[in-house]
Design a protein around this motif. Structure first.
Motif, PDB file in Angstrom:
ATOM      1  N   VAL A   1       5.302  23.023   2.992  1.00 50.08           N
ATOM      2  CA  VAL A   1       5.662  22.720   2.223  1.00 50.08           C
ATOM      3  C   VAL A   1       6.125  23.520   0.752  1.00 50.08           C
ATOM      4  N   MET A   2       5.401  23.760   0.622  1.00 53.46           N
ATOM      5  CA  MET A   2       4.975  25.014  -0.929  1.00 53.46           C
ATOM      6  C   MET A   2       6.022  26.100  -0.900  1.00 53.46           C
ATOM      7  N   ALA A   3       5.933  26.769  -0.095  1.00 56.78           N
ATOM      8  CA  ALA A   3       7.248  27.603   0.279  1.00 56.78           C
ATOM      9  C   ALA A   3       8.185  27.172   1.215  1.00 56.78           C
ATOM     10  N   ALA A   4       8.187  25.978   1.594  1.00 58.62           N
ATOM     11  CA  ALA A   4      10.169  26.008   1.962  1.00 58.62           C
ATOM     12  C   ALA A   4      10.392  25.352   0.480  1.00 58.62           C
ATOM     13  N   LEU A   5       9.290  24.891  -0.969  1.00 55.27           N
ATOM     14  CA  LEU A   5       9.913  23.895  -1.676  1.00 55.27           C
ATOM     15  C   LEU A   5      10.738  25.112  -2.722  1.00 55.27           C
ATOM     16  N   SER A   6       9.858  26.438  -2.196  1.00 54.54           N
ATOM     17  CA  SER A   6      10.228  27.473  -3.759  1.00 54.54           C
ATOM     18  C   SER A   6      11.459  27.970  -3.120  1.00 54.54           C
ATOM     19  N   LEU A   7      11.643  28.314  -1.192  1.00 54.24           N
ATOM     20  CA  LEU A   7      12.934  28.573  -0.865  1.00 54.24           C
ATOM     21  C   LEU A   7      14.520  27.721  -1.735  1.00 54.24           C
ATOM     22  N   LEU A   8      14.269  26.667  -1.306  1.00 49.70           N
ATOM     23  CA  LEU A   8      15.251  25.808  -1.269  1.00 49.70           C
ATOM     24  C   LEU A   8      15.218  26.141  -3.020  1.00 49.70           C
ATOM     25  N   ASN A   9      14.251  25.688  -3.908  1.00 52.03           N
ATOM     26  CA  ASN A   9      13.818  26.233  -5.304  1.00 52.03           C
ATOM     27  C   ASN A   9      14.880  27.416  -5.510  1.00 52.03           C
ATOM     28  N   ALA A  10      14.963  28.506  -5.462  1.00 52.83           N
ATOM     29  CA  ALA A  10      15.637  29.948  -5.445  1.00 52.83           C
ATOM     30  C   ALA A  10      17.231  29.311  -4.746  1.00 52.83           C
ATOM     31  N   HIS A  11      17.451  28.432  -4.020  1.00 52.81           N
ATOM     32  CA  HIS A  11      18.696  28.324  -3.827  1.00 52.81           C
ATOM     33  C   HIS A  11      19.752  26.558  -4.495  1.00 52.81           C
ATOM     34  N   GLY A  12      18.390  26.620  -5.992  1.00 47.31           N
ATOM     35  CA  GLY A  12      18.817  25.732  -6.801  1.00 47.31           C
ATOM     36  C   GLY A  12      19.584  24.178  -5.540  1.00 47.31           C
ATOM     37  N   MET A  13      18.721  24.812  -4.650  1.00 48.63           N
ATOM     38  CA  MET A  13      18.737  22.202  -3.983  1.00 48.63           C
ATOM     39  C   MET A  13      17.992  21.926  -4.041  1.00 48.63           C
ATOM     40  N   ILE A  14      17.051  22.003  -5.186  1.00 48.37           N
ATOM     41  CA  ILE A  14      16.561  20.842  -5.507  1.00 48.37           C
ATOM     42  C   ILE A  14      15.651  20.913  -6.656  1.00 48.37           C
ATOM     43  N   THR A  15      15.319  19.423  -7.175  1.00 45.98           N
ATOM     44  CA  THR A  15      14.817  19.562  -8.177  1.00 45.98           C
ATOM     45  C   THR A  15      13.545  18.408  -7.875  1.00 45.98           C
ATOM     46  N   CYS A  16      13.276  18.798  -9.323  1.00 44.64           N
ATOM     47  CA  CYS A  16      11.762  17.917  -9.662  1.00 44.64           C
ATOM     48  C   CYS A  16      11.320  17.110 -10.577  1.00 44.64           C
ATOM     49  N   THR A  17      10.851  16.142 -10.673  1.00 41.35           N
ATOM     50  CA  THR A  17      10.351  14.413 -11.946  1.00 41.35           C
ATOM     51  C   THR A  17       8.023  14.921 -12.267  1.00 41.35           C
ATOM     52  N   PHE A  18       8.252  14.876 -13.114  1.00 40.67           N
ATOM     53  CA  PHE A  18       6.674  14.304 -12.610  1.00 40.67           C
ATOM     54  C   PHE A  18       6.463  12.938 -13.452  1.00 40.67           C
ATOM     55  N   VAL A  19       5.444  12.598 -12.444  1.00 32.17           N
ATOM     56  CA  VAL A  19       4.438  11.299 -12.851  1.00 32.17           C
ATOM     57  C   VAL A  19       3.745  11.524 -13.076  1.00 32.17           C
TER      58      VAL A  19
ATOM     59  N   SER B   1       0.377  13.419 -13.017  1.00 28.90           N
ATOM     60  CA  SER B   1       0.296  14.897 -12.304  1.00 28.90           C
ATOM     61  C   SER B   1       0.923  14.836 -11.667  1.00 28.90           C
ATOM     62  N   LEU B   2       1.621  14.267 -10.957  1.00 29.12           N
ATOM     63  CA  LEU B   2       2.139  14.143  -9.448  1.00 29.12           C
ATOM     64  C   LEU B   2       3.454  14.779  -9.796  1.00 29.12           C
ATOM     65  N   VAL B   3       3.794  15.325  -9.156  1.00 25.21           N
ATOM     66  CA  VAL B   3       5.465  16.119  -9.319  1.00 25.21           C
ATOM     67  C   VAL B   3       6.385  15.898  -7.333  1.00 25.21           C
ATOM     68  N   ILE B   4       7.256  14.964  -7.927  1.00 26.51           N
ATOM     69  CA  ILE B   4       8.000  14.880  -7.042  1.00 26.51           C
ATOM     70  C   ILE B   4       9.077  15.744  -6.880  1.00 26.51           C
ATOM     71  N   PHE B   5       9.619  16.094  -5.397  1.00 26.23           N
ATOM     72  CA  PHE B   5      11.025  16.494  -5.932  1.00 26.23           C
ATOM     73  C   PHE B   5      12.358  15.738  -4.960  1.00 26.23           C
ATOM     74  N   ARG B   6      13.284  16.251  -5.432  1.00 24.56           N
ATOM     75  CA  ARG B   6      14.485  15.678  -4.568  1.00 24.56           C
ATOM     76  C   ARG B   6      15.182  16.681  -4.542  1.00 24.56           C
ATOM     77  N   LEU B   7      16.229  16.528  -3.575  1.00 21.36           N
ATOM     78  CA  LEU B   7      17.678  17.413  -3.449  1.00 21.36           C
ATOM     79  C   LEU B   7      19.009  17.342  -4.740  1.00 21.36           C
ATOM     80  N   LYS B   8      19.004  17.955  -5.058  1.00 23.49           N
ATOM     81  CA  LYS B   8      19.983  17.863  -5.815  1.00 23.49           C
ATOM     82  C   LYS B   8      20.770  16.683  -5.893  1.00 23.49           C
ATOM     83  N   GLU B   9      21.600  16.147  -6.494  1.00 17.74           N
ATOM     84  CA  GLU B   9      22.934  15.041  -6.529  1.00 17.74           C
ATOM     85  C   GLU B   9      24.226  15.711  -5.713  1.00 17.74           C
TER      86      GLU B   9
END
Length: 169
Positions: free
Chosen positions: A119-137, A139-147
């Motif tokens: 999942v982290m590898a997939a999220l890293s690839l999505l991040n490289a494409h600028g497709m995701i954003t994350c929020t910190f709650v 120490s928890l990191v919440i991921f979402r697609l950019k609008e």
């Protein structure tokens, strides 16, 4: 004659301000917003614009402060710096899973029956494409697609049925 700045000029200025903010944040773990403004010599409005962009990118996070004092620090969502290669099957699964929701990597791994590392590898690839954003709650990191990504997928999905109808007719 005054020429107003172009959108490109404004974006270039914001990126330069982001670099100043990141350099300052690397020097110590926590910064009060006003100290950060003094250290970077940025006007508070420019600092806040840079911080908002960095927060959206997941590179900075707001930390608990005392009272109304805004405290910021570097954020590490745990994503690897990878090239924007074509999306893998796992990256597509994660992207589809995040459509319309936000979630942690651990919960995604349980729901998608993938290892947390996958999942982290997939999220890293999505991040490289600028497709995701994350929020910190905490120490928890919440991921979402950019609008913009979510809207683009909705528009593409809406266009597919009309294309099929044309092919059938």
């Amino acid at each position: 004659m005054f020429n107003p700045p172009t959108l490109e000029d404004l974006q270039e200025t914001r990126r330069a301000n982001e670099k100043l903010v990141l350099r300052a944040l690397e020097s110590k773990p926590e910064w009060v917003e006003t100290e950060l403004a003094k250290t970077t010599s940025l006007a508070l409005s420019h600092l806040r614009a840079a911080l908002a962009s960095l927060l959206d990118q997941g590179r900075v996070r707001r930390l608990p402060g005392t009272g109304t004092r805004a405290v910021y620090g570097l954020a590490d969502p745990g994503l690897a710096d990878v090239p924007a290669t074509p999306l893998t099957i796992d990256a597509k699964k994660v992207r589809d899973y995040l459509e319309g929701r936000a979630d942690s990597a651990l919960y995604m791994s349980e729901q998608l029956r993938l290892t947390r590392e996958d999942v982290m590898a997939a999220l890293s690839l999505l991040n490289a494409h600028g497709m995701i954003t994350c929020t910190f709650v905490g120490s928890l990191v919440i991921f979402r697609l950019k609008e913009t990504q979510a809207l683009g997928q909705e528009q593409a999905a809406a266009e597919k049925p009309t294309t099929r109808k044309k092919q059938v007719a």
